[in-house]
Design a protein around this motif. Structure first.
Motif, PDB file in Angstrom:
ATOM      1  N   LEU A 176       1.027  -1.408   0.162  1.00 54.09           N
ATOM      2  CA  LEU A 176      -0.221  -0.267   0.175  1.00 54.09           C
ATOM      3  C   LEU A 176       0.755   0.933   0.164  1.00 54.09           C
ATOM      4  CD1 LEU A 176      -2.585  -1.326   2.325  1.00 54.09           C
ATOM      5  CD2 LEU A 176      -2.957  -0.671   0.075  1.00 54.09           C
ATOM      6  N   SER A 177       2.237   1.201   1.019  1.00 55.41           N
ATOM      7  CA  SER A 177       2.917   2.233   0.444  1.00 55.41           C
ATOM      8  C   SER A 177       3.405   3.029  -0.594  1.00 55.41           C
ATOM      9  CB  SER A 177       4.050   2.371   1.962  1.00 55.41           C
ATOM     10  OG  SER A 177       3.351   1.983   3.152  1.00 55.41           O
ATOM     11  N   LEU A 178       4.270   1.291  -0.619  1.00 51.56           N
ATOM     12  CA  LEU A 178       4.396   1.558  -2.877  1.00 51.56           C
ATOM     13  C   LEU A 178       3.615   2.320  -3.532  1.00 51.56           C
ATOM     14  CD1 LEU A 178       6.620  -1.540  -2.815  1.00 51.56           C
ATOM     15  CD2 LEU A 178       7.521   0.684  -2.403  1.00 51.56           C
ATOM     16  N   VAL A 179       2.254   1.376  -3.403  1.00 47.84           N
ATOM     17  CA  VAL A 179       1.477   2.281  -4.204  1.00 47.84           C
ATOM     18  C   VAL A 179       1.043   3.349  -4.277  1.00 47.84           C
ATOM     19  CG1 VAL A 179      -1.336   1.827  -5.096  1.00 47.84           C
ATOM     20  CG2 VAL A 179       0.444  -0.085  -5.061  1.00 47.84           C
ATOM     21  N   SER A 180       0.614   3.970  -2.965  1.00 46.22           N
ATOM     22  CA  SER A 180       0.516   5.090  -2.633  1.00 46.22           C
ATOM     23  C   SER A 180       1.609   6.286  -3.322  1.00 46.22           C
ATOM     24  CB  SER A 180      -0.052   6.008  -1.020  1.00 46.22           C
ATOM     25  OG  SER A 180       0.483   6.903  -0.914  1.00 46.22           O
ATOM     26  N   ALA A 181       2.724   5.809  -3.017  1.00 50.14           N
ATOM     27  CA  ALA A 181       4.285   6.387  -3.893  1.00 50.14           C
ATOM     28  C   ALA A 181       4.874   6.447  -5.159  1.00 50.14           C
ATOM     29  CB  ALA A 181       5.298   5.971  -3.357  1.00 50.14           C
ATOM     30  N   VAL A 182       3.996   5.699  -5.429  1.00 51.86           N
ATOM     31  CA  VAL A 182       3.946   5.373  -6.843  1.00 51.86           C
ATOM     32  C   VAL A 182       2.481   6.539  -7.970  1.00 51.86           C
ATOM     33  CG1 VAL A 182       3.565   4.054  -8.520  1.00 51.86           C
ATOM     34  CG2 VAL A 182       5.088   3.482  -7.363  1.00 51.86           C
ATOM     35  N   GLU A 183       1.251   6.637  -6.779  1.00 58.70           N
ATOM     36  CA  GLU A 183       0.448   6.723  -7.548  1.00 58.70           C
ATOM     37  C   GLU A 183       0.796   8.639  -7.167  1.00 58.70           C
ATOM     38  OE1 GLU A 183      -2.951   5.817  -4.788  1.00 58.70           O
ATOM     39  OE2 GLU A 183      -3.498   3.517  -6.387  1.00 58.70           O
TER      40      GLU A 183
END
Length: 457
Positions: free
Chosen positions: A296-303
């Protein structure tokens, strides 16, 4: 409040001042359908800066499995007025027989800090998922432990009809029943032979047996085993509420919502209990949650990065489109002006062509007249000008005679000035000539009217 109808009526009134009442109500009812011990309550929440606001609170217990035993941990979730677009403020709310155990996710005041709250985004995040993660995290590191002040714990007074927090399907009650060795929260002991409520020492708190051996003191100084972790403030913020964000782990002196103090919570910091190694299932759950949190953190950062990059690209493309649009407008305006100029030039060119044709014809006529005049030796002036109609001839003769009278009057005046004639002769001649000139001018005016020529001013 029992039953979905009672919840619906209460929530409809409690969420009347919220910005998104329908979304908040749907999220709360989903949590109530899975966790029956929670109940809604509207109360006054005091922020860190002293501001007070009436907010909806979900209070009750959530089931937590610790070492194969299910415990009921009392919590309260304060929902901001912008819920579900901003994360709730979560607190562990211990009873008089509980003691908060500060840790990585819970501070000394019971405030809960989780990456799930920091990464809160609607509709991916909801109360049901938050409570599930709290149950798993609290199953690894319980936020409270039992404390005892004397003899057997007092039996809490239950209202008629059963326990205050019943578990669905006959689960474990939140408080110990008679002839039951199960505690509603993890005991502060690591040994399997410890009773749920051991005898208290003179200090009034439950002794904490050490793992390293009997020589260690029973109350070692509490040293937190985690560094002060801080999270950057969430992009959505906390809806403008002071002190309501999840920007990081605050110091242990931060404020707590208006609640009563708990016995033994001041003047003494309990030691951190030592727990045995978690079971394989707990470790798998921890790894799964950690991987999910990392994902979730990686997805949030990428988003966020993609969103910022797309905004930059869109802004640059928009600026280029605006410049091109302005250039296109200028070119269109210039094209219109050029088309007008070309149309006028073409019209003038046609006019000039016609004028050249007329000029050429007149030039040929003049050349022909000159050639005829050169071929004639004697030229009669009267025959030089020939009119096309008798009216025009009469008009021409009258005009010539009128002009000759004008000349005669001029020269008579010159003769008077030089003394050639006297005044009586001058007056007599001028009177006669003027009468003739008047008659000729009247004749000229009538001829011009008959010929359709404009009048002489």
């Amino acid at each position: 409040m029992a039953g979905s109808q009672g919840h619906d009526a209460y929530l409809r009134n409690a969420l009347s001042k919220y910005q998104y009442p329908d979304l908040a109500k749907r999220d709360i009812l989903q949590a109530f359908s899975n966790f029956k011990d929670l109940r809604p309550n509207v109360d006054s929440f005091v922020f860190n800066d002293g501001n007070r606001k009436e907010l909806l609170c979900l209070e009750g217990t959530i089931p937590v499995t610790y070492r194969g035993t299910t415990y009921n941990i009392p919590v309260c979730l304060w929902l901001l007025e912008t819920h579900p677009y901003n994360p709730p403020m979560v607190y562990v709310k211990p009873t008089a027989t509980m003691q908060i155990k500060p840790g990585q996710h819970v501070d000394a005041n019971g405030r809960v800090y989780l990456p799930y709250l920091h990464e809160w985004r609607h509709p991916q995040s909801d109360l049901f998922g938050l409570i599930q993660i709290m149950g798993i995290i609290f199953g690894e590191n319980p936020p409270v432990f039992a404390k005892k002040t004397g003899g057997p714990p007092p039996r809490p007074g239950y209202p008629p009809g059963g326990l205050p927090y019943p578990l669905p399907g006959g689960g474990t009650p939140p408080y110990p029943m008679q002839n039951s060795s199960q505690t509603p929260y993890p005991p502060a002991s690591t040994g399997a032979s410890q009773p749920p409520y051991p005898s208290a020492n003179s200090s009034g708190f439950m002794p904490m047996p050490s793992v390293g051996g009997p020589t260690n003191p029973p109350y070692p100084a509490y040293q937190p085993s985690y560094p002060p972790t801080s999270y950057p403030s969430a992009g959505a913020g906390s809806g403008g509420y002071p002190g309501g964000g999840y920007g990081g782990y605050p110091p242990q002196g931060s404020s707590y919502p208006a609640t009563s103090s708990y016995p033994g919570s001041q003047g003494y910091q309990p030691s951190q209990p030592s727990f045995a190694t978690p079971t394989t299932a707990a470790m798998q759950q921890s790894a799964a949650i950690s991987d999910e949190q990392i994902r979730l953190s990686l997805v949030s950062a990428v988003e966020d990065k993609m969103r910022r990059r797309l905004k930059e690209i869109f802004a640059q493309a928009q600026a280029e489109m605006d410049a091109l649009k302005k250039t296109q407008d200028d070119l269109n305006n210039g094209k219109t002006k050029l088309d007008d100029m070309i149309s006028r030039l073409r019209a003038e060119q046609n006019e000039v062509g016609r004028s050249l044709e007329i000029l050429t014809e007149k030039d040929n006529e003049i050349r022909e007249a000159l050639r005829k005049m050169e071929s004639q030796n004697d030229l009669n002036i009267d025959d030089a000008v020939v009119t096309t109609a008798p009216l025009y001839k009469q008009l021409m003769n009258a005009f010539a005679e009128e002009q000759s009278i004008e000349d005669a009057i001029y020269y008579i005046g010159e003769a008077l000035r030089k003394g050639v004639i006297d005044l009586d002769v001058f007056l007599k001649q001028v009177r006669e000539l003027s009468r003739q000139q008047f008659m000729l001018r009247a004749l000229i005016q009538k001829c011009r009217q008959k010929a359709g020529l404009p009048e002489i001013g």
